[in-house]
Design an enzyme around this catalytic site. Structure first.
Site, mmCIF file in Angstrom:
data_model
loop_
_atom_site.group_PDB
_atom_site.id
_atom_site.type_symbol
_atom_site.label_atom_id
_atom_site.label_comp_id
_atom_site.label_asym_id
_atom_site.label_seq_id
_atom_site.Cartn_x
_atom_site.Cartn_y
_atom_site.Cartn_z
ATOM 1 N N LYS A 1 11.113 -11.482 22.722
ATOM 2 C CA LYS A 1 10.365 -12.490 21.970
ATOM 3 C C LYS A 1 8.896 -12.118 21.827
ATOM 4 O O LYS A 1 8.270 -12.432 20.825
ATOM 5 C CB LYS A 1 10.509 -13.862 22.627
ATOM 6 N N LYS B 1 22.643 -18.556 15.954
ATOM 7 C CA LYS B 1 22.183 -19.833 15.432
ATOM 8 C C LYS B 1 20.871 -19.725 14.680
ATOM 9 O O LYS B 1 20.495 -20.626 13.946
ATOM 10 C CB LYS B 1 22.113 -20.896 16.556
ATOM 11 N N LYS C 1 26.718 -10.674 16.470
ATOM 12 C CA LYS C 1 27.133 -12.022 16.862
ATOM 13 C C LYS C 1 26.665 -13.044 15.808
ATOM 14 O O LYS C 1 25.617 -12.864 15.193
ATOM 15 C CB LYS C 1 26.474 -12.289 18.223
#
Ligand code: TRP
Length: 333
Positions: free
Chosen positions: A115, A200, A197
């Site tokens: 991040k 979201k 994957k």
């Protein structure tokens, strides 16, 4: 300590969307476990603040996620469903745990490094402290089992380290939690890049399907799903596109991979994509309908969240009290 039932706890950040990958990987397991554990589910809104949020959108999304929890079938009477920011014990405990976490440990976290690289203009203290707040979330409720995605495994290990460090010094204060990483969770891949994957927070709307998406949009996305060369409906590791669709179909219908292959012998990708879309629409119909009803009833949602936070505080405040006492802080009358 003061438990009659084993405790299961999980949180989700109100960012991006809840996808059918979340549904298949996580939610279905939660529902199964709801009767065997005292289940604690919260919206990790404080965690989400570590990334810049638009306040209006953020508030709506948090409430929407909360409504989705209930729409999935998590029962606010049976389980504890609340917003992390409504329970100040989370931050109270995280401060104490900060003093038992080494800077080096926090800096080594893969998610912190990822991040930080992604948001170079906003490497804030919260980002580094993220796993310590997560440890507080978990340890506050003496959680036994913590369902998380594989990407959170390292944070869970840190939680265990912090808890053991604390217990070694002060006695048995915290239950040492176990992670629970569902096997089929990571199995659901992006519809646009089946090697990745289904995330979201994927910026490509065609890559993901939300659990509350309308039928037309779901059908359209499956129609556009990336498939491989060939046209047979056969699960094959070298054909990640069709294999992903087969997995989704199998999860949504309860049919095995083999049964699915047999059902579509002689059919092509086009027919199959349509069938997968329809299976998803049908399976999620009750969730979507319940969600539509709930999201219009803000008063109910807020009232339910308030009750959830009260139940949470009852447990959490006992842990904080015990920890603060062990640390030698002067008790409050
Ligand atoms: N970090 C988790 C995620 O991004 C969300 C979360 C916050 C969580 N606190 C937690 C998950 C406690 C499990 C337990 O997925």
């Amino acid at each position: 300590m003061f438990k009659e039932q084993k405790v299961l706890l999980s949180g989700i950040q109100p960012t991006g969307i809840m996808t059918i990958g979340n549904y298949i990987g996580a939610v279905q397991n939660w529902l199964k476990l709801q009767d065997d554990y005292l289940s604690v589910y919260f919206i990790a809104d404080l965690h989400a603040l570590t990334i810049k949020q638009d306040p209006t959108e953020f508030r709506q999304r948090a409430l929407s996620f909360y409504a989705q929890y209930i729409a999935f079938g998590l029962d606010p009477e049976k389980s504890i469903l609340y917003f992390q920011s409504h329970v100040p014990e989370h931050t109270k405990l995280s401060w104490a745990l900060n003093c038992f976490t080494y800077v080096g440990e926090a800096q080594r976290m893969t998610q912190f490094k990822d991040k930080s690289a992604k948001h170079q203009d906003n490497i804030n203290m919260g980002l580094m402290d993220y796993p310590v707040l997560m440890a507080a979330d978990i340890l506050l409720y003496q959680s036994d089992l913590v369902p998380v995605g594989i990407d959170q495994k390292q944070h869970l290990e840190l939680t265990r380290d912090i808890a053991m460090r604390f217990n070694n010094r002060f006695g048995d204060v915290f239950t040492i939690p176990d992670g629970y990483i569902p096997k089929n969770g990571a199995k659901i891949k992006s519809l646009q890049n089946p090697l990745m994957k289904m995330s979201k927070s994927d910026p490509d709307p065609n890559a993901t399907v939300s659990v509350i998406e309308d039928a037309d949009s779901i059908m359209r996305k499956f129609k556009r799903a990336v498939t491989d060369s060939g046209n047979e409906i056969i699960f094959d590791e070298n054909k990640p596109g069709i294999s992903n669709l087969i997995s989704i179909y199998s999860e949504m219908t309860g049919k095995t991979i083999k049964e699915t292959e047999n059902e579509f012998v002689g059919k092509g990708y086009g027919d199959f994509k349509k069938a997968v879309g329809e299976a998803v629409v049908e399976k999620l119909r009750p969730v979507r309908e319940e969600y539509e009803r709930l999201i219009k009833d803000k008063a109910y949602l807020l009232e339910t969240a308030k009750k959830g936070a009260e139940k949470a505080r009852y447990i959490a405040s006992r842990t904080v009290k015990k920890v603060y006492k062990k640390l030698g802080l002067v008790e409050q009358e």
